[in-house]
Scaffold this motif. Structure first.
Motif, PDB file in Angstrom:
ATOM      1  N   GLN A 192     -57.358 -31.993  39.215  1.00 50.04           N
ATOM      2  CA  GLN A 192     -56.645 -33.235  39.534  1.00 50.04           C
ATOM      3  C   GLN A 192     -57.259 -34.384  38.753  1.00 50.04           C
ATOM      4  O   GLN A 192     -56.565 -35.300  38.336  1.00 50.04           O
ATOM      5  CB  GLN A 192     -56.691 -33.511  41.032  1.00 50.04           C
ATOM      6  CG  GLN A 192     -55.528 -32.846  41.758  1.00 50.04           C
ATOM      7  CD  GLN A 192     -55.732 -32.771  43.254  1.00 50.04           C
ATOM      8  OE1 GLN A 192     -56.625 -33.415  43.801  1.00 50.04           O
ATOM      9  NE2 GLN A 192     -54.902 -31.980  43.903  1.00 50.04           N
ATOM     10  N   ALA A 193     -58.565 -34.318  38.552  1.00 51.91           N
ATOM     11  CA  ALA A 193     -59.252 -35.363  37.794  1.00 51.91           C
ATOM     12  C   ALA A 193     -59.131 -35.114  36.291  1.00 51.91           C
ATOM     13  O   ALA A 193     -59.731 -35.831  35.488  1.00 51.91           O
ATOM     14  CB  ALA A 193     -60.711 -35.425  38.215  1.00 51.91           C
ATOM     15  N   GLY A 194     -58.405 -34.076  35.911  1.00 48.76           N
ATOM     16  CA  GLY A 194     -58.181 -33.792  34.501  1.00 48.76           C
ATOM     17  C   GLY A 194     -59.381 -33.196  33.796  1.00 48.76           C
ATOM     18  O   GLY A 194     -59.499 -33.287  32.573  1.00 48.76           O
ATOM     19  N   ARG A 195     -60.271 -32.569  34.589  1.00 44.68           N
ATOM     20  CA  ARG A 195     -61.476 -32.008  33.975  1.00 44.68           C
ATOM     21  C   ARG A 195     -61.432 -30.488  33.977  1.00 44.68           C
ATOM     22  O   ARG A 195     -60.853 -29.870  34.860  1.00 44.68           O
ATOM     23  CB  ARG A 195     -62.714 -32.458  34.753  1.00 44.68           C
ATOM     24  CG  ARG A 195     -63.112 -33.899  34.468  1.00 44.68           C
ATOM     25  CD  ARG A 195     -64.528 -34.171  34.943  1.00 44.68           C
ATOM     26  NE  ARG A 195     -64.634 -34.117  36.389  1.00 44.68           N
ATOM     27  CZ  ARG A 195     -64.564 -35.180  37.187  1.00 44.68           C
ATOM     28  NH1 ARG A 195     -64.415 -36.375  36.672  1.00 44.68           N
ATOM     29  NH2 ARG A 195     -64.672 -35.067  38.493  1.00 44.68           N
ATOM     30  N   ARG A 196     -62.103 -29.902  33.001  1.00 47.90           N
ATOM     31  CA  ARG A 196     -62.325 -28.468  32.965  1.00 47.90           C
ATOM     32  C   ARG A 196     -63.559 -28.158  33.787  1.00 47.90           C
ATOM     33  O   ARG A 196     -64.394 -29.050  34.010  1.00 47.90           O
ATOM     34  CB  ARG A 196     -62.521 -27.980  31.526  1.00 47.90           C
ATOM     35  CG  ARG A 196     -61.338 -28.246  30.622  1.00 47.90           C
ATOM     36  CD  ARG A 196     -60.094 -27.623  31.174  1.00 47.90           C
ATOM     37  NE  ARG A 196     -58.946 -27.805  30.277  1.00 47.90           N
ATOM     38  CZ  ARG A 196     -57.693 -27.891  30.722  1.00 47.90           C
ATOM     39  NH1 ARG A 196     -57.431 -27.849  32.025  1.00 47.90           N
ATOM     40  NH2 ARG A 196     -56.702 -28.008  29.878  1.00 47.90           N
ATOM     41  N   MET A 197     -63.694 -26.912  34.201  1.00 52.52           N
ATOM     42  CA  MET A 197     -64.829 -26.586  35.057  1.00 52.52           C
ATOM     43  C   MET A 197     -65.949 -25.923  34.280  1.00 52.52           C
ATOM     44  O   MET A 197     -65.715 -25.156  33.356  1.00 52.52           O
ATOM     45  CB  MET A 197     -64.374 -25.648  36.159  1.00 52.52           C
ATOM     46  CG  MET A 197     -63.310 -26.283  37.018  1.00 52.52           C
ATOM     47  SD  MET A 197     -62.716 -25.116  38.174  1.00 52.52           S
ATOM     48  CE  MET A 197     -64.152 -24.966  39.218  1.00 52.52           C
ATOM     49  N   SER A 198     -67.177 -26.234  34.698  1.00 53.31           N
ATOM     50  CA  SER A 198     -68.351 -25.531  34.165  1.00 53.31           C
ATOM     51  C   SER A 198     -69.445 -25.708  35.198  1.00 53.31           C
ATOM     52  O   SER A 198     -69.261 -26.402  36.203  1.00 53.31           O
ATOM     53  CB  SER A 198     -68.779 -26.119  32.825  1.00 53.31           C
ATOM     54  OG  SER A 198     -69.482 -27.327  33.036  1.00 53.31           O
TER      55      SER A 198
END
Ligand code: CUA
Length: 199
Positions: free
Chosen positions: A188-194
């Motif tokens: 939702q925040a437009g971020r990819r995960m890591s």
């Protein structure tokens, strides 16, 4: 020899000859059948494999990787797909992987897409079947699934320069529901995960 003694006792010289001839022809048929099976298998495999489409080759300009397109930095890491799988994008360069800690869910189809920005690097994940080469100019694809949550190491396994031995990343596998919860807020925040520690 015990067997020839038995043959002599059983039916004399003529009988022994017949038994041997029968055994020989039986074995000839068995060996013939094995050869025929192998030839048929070769024929099937070559036709079947030849009918496959060639390996998909995807190219990318390593000089502009970081400027635009799929492998810009904000797009690196893990993301969920509509079909329930997870895509992980990674870039390797001398001497690190981005992201340095790859976060993926357990028991989920994972599609890794990775490339190299400078020279050839290796990409492997311990205790898994993940093992590929990252070649500048090409996108490498790997599909896998991790059955258990856990921590794995991801060393570069191709000599790439003086810092090669220090070129490592980590892979963190977490339970699927936990991953999906995190994915919702991150995406939702437009971020990819890591699992790289933020700030
Ligand atoms: Cu990168 Cu070795």
């Amino acid at each position: 020899m015990a067997s020839s003694d038995n043959i002599h006792e059983g039916g004399g010289h003529e009988g022994g000859h017949d038994v041997a001839a029968a055994a020989e022809s039986r074995w000839a048929w068995i060996v013939g059948a094995i050869i025929a099976f192998l030839v048929a298998m070769m024929g099937y495999m070559s036709l079947h494999w030849a009918s496959m489409p060639p390996v998909r080759t995807e190219t990318i300009d390593p000089a502009t990787l970081h400027l635009a397109g799929e492998f810009v930095e904000p797009n690196l890491g893990s993301t969920t797909e509509p079909d329930g799988s997870v895509t992980v994008r990674v870039v390797a360069n001398q001497y690190s992987f981005t992201p340095a800690c790859v976060l993926v869910p357990a028991d989920t189809p994972i599609h890794i897409r990775a490339t190299a920005a400078d020279v050839v690097h290796g990409f492997s994940v311990s205790h898994s079947n993940v093992n590929m080469m990252l070649v500048p100019g090409y996108i490498s694809n790997f599909e896998t699934k991790f059955s258990q949550p856990g921590d794995h190491v991801m060393p570069c396994h191709e000599y790439c320069g003086t810092g090669h031995a220090a070129m490592w990343a980590h892979v963190k596998i977490i339970p699927k529901d936990e991953f999906m919860r995190q994915a919702q807020s991150q995406q939702q925040a437009g971020r990819r995960m890591s699992c790289v520690q933020q700030g």
